[in-house]
Write a protein that holds these residues in place. Structure first.
Motif, PDB file in Angstrom:
ATOM      1  N   GLY A 166     -15.630 -14.249   1.003  1.00 10.85           N
ATOM      2  CA  GLY A 166     -14.649 -15.091   1.693  1.00 10.85           C
ATOM      3  C   GLY A 166     -14.872 -15.107   3.191  1.00 10.85           C
ATOM      4  N   ALA A 172     -13.844  -3.597  -6.686  1.00  9.14           N
ATOM      5  CA  ALA A 172     -14.153  -4.870  -7.329  1.00  9.14           C
ATOM      6  C   ALA A 172     -13.807  -6.048  -6.422  1.00  9.14           C
ATOM      7  CB  ALA A 172     -13.393  -4.981  -8.648  1.00  9.14           C
ATOM      8  N   MET A 173     -12.763  -5.903  -5.612  1.00  8.34           N
ATOM      9  CA  MET A 173     -12.353  -6.987  -4.722  1.00  8.34           C
ATOM     10  C   MET A 173     -13.231  -7.084  -3.478  1.00  8.34           C
ATOM     11  SD  MET A 173      -8.184  -6.849  -4.875  1.00  8.34           S
ATOM     12  CE  MET A 173      -8.138  -6.932  -3.140  1.00  8.34           C
ATOM     13  N   SER A 174     -13.875  -6.005  -3.066  1.00 10.96           N
ATOM     14  CA  SER A 174     -14.582  -6.017  -1.795  1.00 10.96           C
ATOM     15  C   SER A 174     -15.700  -7.060  -1.722  1.00 10.96           C
ATOM     16  CB  SER A 174     -15.100  -4.623  -1.457  1.00 10.96           C
ATOM     17  OG  SER A 174     -16.033  -4.187  -2.399  1.00 10.96           O
ATOM     18  N   LEU A 203     -15.743  -9.945  -3.155  1.00  9.78           N
ATOM     19  CA  LEU A 203     -15.067 -11.234  -3.027  1.00  9.78           C
ATOM     20  C   LEU A 203     -14.517 -11.428  -1.622  1.00  9.78           C
ATOM     21  CD1 LEU A 203     -13.163 -11.286  -6.434  1.00  9.78           C
ATOM     22  CD2 LEU A 203     -15.306 -12.435  -5.845  1.00  9.78           C
ATOM     23  N   ILE A 204     -14.014 -10.361  -1.036  1.00 12.41           N
ATOM     24  CA  ILE A 204     -13.500 -10.440   0.329  1.00 12.41           C
ATOM     25  C   ILE A 204     -14.642 -10.705   1.305  1.00 12.41           C
ATOM     26  CG2 ILE A 204     -12.407  -9.097   2.167  1.00 12.41           C
ATOM     27  CD1 ILE A 204     -10.759  -7.731  -0.087  1.00 12.41           C
ATOM     28  N   TYR A 223       0.828  -1.202   0.000  1.00 10.59           N
ATOM     29  CA  TYR A 223       0.000   0.000   0.000  1.00 10.59           C
ATOM     30  C   TYR A 223       0.865   1.256   0.000  1.00 10.59           C
ATOM     31  CZ  TYR A 223      -3.137   3.706   1.287  1.00 10.59           C
ATOM     32  OH  TYR A 223      -3.823   4.883   1.293  1.00 10.59           O
ATOM     33  N   VAL A 234     -10.165  -1.211  -8.430  1.00  7.28           N
ATOM     34  CA  VAL A 234      -9.725  -2.573  -8.091  1.00  7.28           C
ATOM     35  C   VAL A 234     -10.176  -2.928  -6.676  1.00  7.28           C
ATOM     36  CG1 VAL A 234      -7.687  -3.989  -7.608  1.00  7.28           C
ATOM     37  CG2 VAL A 234      -7.815  -2.670  -9.715  1.00  7.28           C
ATOM     38  N   LEU A 235     -10.011  -2.000  -5.732  1.00  5.88           N
ATOM     39  CA  LEU A 235     -10.438  -2.272  -4.361  1.00  5.88           C
ATOM     40  C   LEU A 235     -11.946  -2.472  -4.275  1.00  5.88           C
ATOM     41  CD1 LEU A 235      -8.187   0.193  -2.347  1.00  5.88           C
ATOM     42  CD2 LEU A 235      -8.003  -2.288  -2.471  1.00  5.88           C
TER      43      LEU A 235
END
Length: 77
Positions: free
Chosen positions: A68, A60-62, A64-65, A26, A57-58
């Motif tokens: 998870g 888009a990933m949230s 998925l996180i 970061y 990107v962050l």
């Protein structure tokens, strides 16, 4: 003849190592995307674009996180 030195052990836990890597990644990205006063106009525009792509990107990933975490809690329960 054996080596009398003890094996090197890592005092950091794997979670701490992962957290340190995330912090350094970061910091690298933040330094890359920070606009400085001496930057030319094109470099400043590129840095704004880098920052926008990073935010996308962050975002888009949230999901998925979160998914998870949901599966992790379901596995524990």
């Amino acid at each position: 003849m054996t080596d009398s030195t003890p094996p090197e052990t890592s005092s950091e836990k794997p979670g701490e190592v992962l957290a340190d890597r995330a912090k350094s990644a970061y910091k690298w990205w933040d330094n890359l995307a920070t606009i400085n006063a001496e930057d030319p106009l094109l470099v400043g525009a590129a840095k704004i674009l880098v920052r926008a792509v990073g935010i996308l990107v962050l975002l888009a990933m949230s999901p998925l996180i979160l998914l998870g975490f949901l599966f992790a809690f379901m596995a524990v329960a």
